[in-house]
Design an enzyme around this catalytic site. Structure first.
Site, mmCIF file in Angstrom:
data_model
loop_
_atom_site.group_PDB
_atom_site.id
_atom_site.type_symbol
_atom_site.label_atom_id
_atom_site.label_comp_id
_atom_site.label_asym_id
_atom_site.label_seq_id
_atom_site.Cartn_x
_atom_site.Cartn_y
_atom_site.Cartn_z
ATOM 1 C CG MET A 1 -1.898 -1.231 1.161
ATOM 2 S SD MET A 1 -3.465 -0.994 2.009
ATOM 3 C CE MET A 1 -2.925 -0.702 3.673
ATOM 4 N N GLY A 2 2.173 1.082 -0.324
ATOM 5 C CA GLY A 2 3.063 2.231 -0.464
ATOM 6 C C GLY A 2 3.604 2.769 0.846
ATOM 7 C CD GLU B 1 16.107 -1.396 4.355
ATOM 8 O OE1 GLU B 1 16.427 -2.463 3.780
ATOM 9 O OE2 GLU B 1 16.246 -0.283 3.816
ATOM 10 N N GLY B 2 11.386 -2.305 5.575
ATOM 11 C CA GLY B 2 10.669 -3.590 5.550
ATOM 12 C C GLY B 2 10.159 -3.901 4.148
ATOM 13 C CG HIS B 3 7.132 -1.489 2.199
ATOM 14 N ND1 HIS B 3 7.013 -0.392 2.999
ATOM 15 C CD2 HIS B 3 5.892 -2.048 2.140
ATOM 16 C CE1 HIS B 3 5.759 -0.272 3.421
ATOM 17 N NE2 HIS B 3 5.059 -1.270 2.922
ATOM 18 C CG ASP C 1 0.887 -7.001 8.196
ATOM 19 O OD1 ASP C 1 0.510 -6.404 9.222
ATOM 20 O OD2 ASP C 1 1.495 -6.437 7.271
ATOM 21 C CD GLN D 1 -1.693 -8.777 4.559
ATOM 22 O OE1 GLN D 1 -2.560 -7.930 4.610
ATOM 23 N NE2 GLN D 1 -0.439 -8.479 4.233
ATOM 24 C CB SER E 1 3.205 2.614 6.265
ATOM 25 O OG SER E 1 3.877 1.827 5.323
ATOM 26 N NE ARG E 2 -2.958 1.575 9.294
ATOM 27 C CZ ARG E 2 -3.425 0.564 8.553
ATOM 28 N NH1 ARG E 2 -2.822 -0.607 8.545
ATOM 29 N NH2 ARG E 2 -4.509 0.729 7.814
HETATM 30 O O1 PAF Z 1 -0.044 -5.715 3.658
HETATM 31 C C1 PAF Z 1 -0.502 -4.817 2.926
HETATM 32 O O2 PAF Z 1 0.131 -3.784 2.685
HETATM 33 C C2 PAF Z 1 -1.875 -5.012 2.299
HETATM 34 O O3 PAF Z 1 -2.742 -5.654 3.175
HETATM 35 C C3 PAF Z 1 -1.834 -5.740 0.935
HETATM 36 C C4 PAF Z 1 -1.316 -7.153 1.072
HETATM 37 C C5 PAF Z 1 -0.944 -4.953 -0.023
HETATM 38 C C6 PAF Z 1 -3.231 -5.805 0.345
HETATM 39 O O4 PAF Z 1 -3.763 -4.539 0.129
#
Ligand code: PAF
Length: 211
Positions: A30-31, A35-37, A151, A154, A187-188
């Site tokens: 989600m942008g 560093e995690g991304h 997550d 998820q 990000s939060r």
């Molecule tokens: O983890 C996230 O950033 C979101 O839940 C994902 C997997 C991109 C789905 O919108």
């Protein structure tokens, strides 16, 4: 690095790469990269010839009183960071392209995985995640996809959905990337006041002590 906005163009790009024999690794996001991304993108690059990243703040996974409009965004910076770690393509659709008028389908994963933990207090959240991730898989057509273990619920939901629906994407989990003091990168985290940030450290400290 290419930036693609239309789903059809994204699928066309992926088909071209597949014909040429390229293995596509995918990181849905989600942008507002940290560093995690970037670690997920590097991980995708280790197992794939090409790395695709989606950047889409998915409205269907936010509850009515959650932070959809306030969610942090910085598209220019995200593109620079992604380019620097060797990402080949950013897929950044508009909400209308993902959910055109009349859109009326939802992917749900059973309550056993989605009805507890985060799912207990966020009704509909995992249906939103499962729906958008299955759409993204169908649009991007990756061979593998990398998700953070931060997550964890998820990740479990996506593994189950991918297996149950025979989506044919290898799901790779990547360990949590933490700040020096132990806070999981997110990000939060920008929402946290100094005191809240301090008390959030009790999570990583308790886990470390228990281990
Ligand atoms: O983890 C996230 O950033 C979101 O839940 C994902 C997997 C991109 C789905 O919108």
């Amino acid at each position: 690095m290419k930036i693609i906005r239309q789903p059809q163009r994204m699928t066309a790009w992926s088909k071209e790469q597949a014909v040429a024999g390229g293995i596509i690794g995918f990181v849905p996001t989600m942008g507002f990269f940290h560093e995690g991304h970037l670690a997920l993108m590097r991980r995708a690059g280790e197992s794939a010839d090409l790395v695709a990243v989606s950047l889409f703040v998915n409205p269907t996974q936010f509850g009515p009183h959650e932070d959809l409009s306030a969610y942090p965004r910085d598209f220019e910076q995200d593109c620079t960071l992604a380019k620097n770690v060797g990402v080949d393509v950013i897929f950044a659709p508009e909400a209308e392209d993902m959910y055109p008028a009349g859109f009326n389908s939802t992917v749900t994963v059973g309550e056993e995985l989605t009805g507890q933990l985060c799912g207990a207090s966020r009704p509909g959240h995992f249906a939103g995640v499962a729906t958008v991730v299955s759409k993204l898989f169908n649009i991007v057509r990756p061979d593998l996809a990398v998700f953070g273990e931060k997550d964890f619920q998820q990740l479990a939901v996506i593994r189950k959905m991918t297996a149950d629906l025979n989506l044919g994407v290898e799901i790779i989990g990547h360990p949590i990337v933490r700040e020096k003091d132990g806070l999981a990168m997110s990000s939060r985290n920008t929402y946290l006041q100094e005191e809240e940030r301090k008390s959030a450290l009790s999570l990583s400290r308790s886990l470390a002590m228990a281990r």
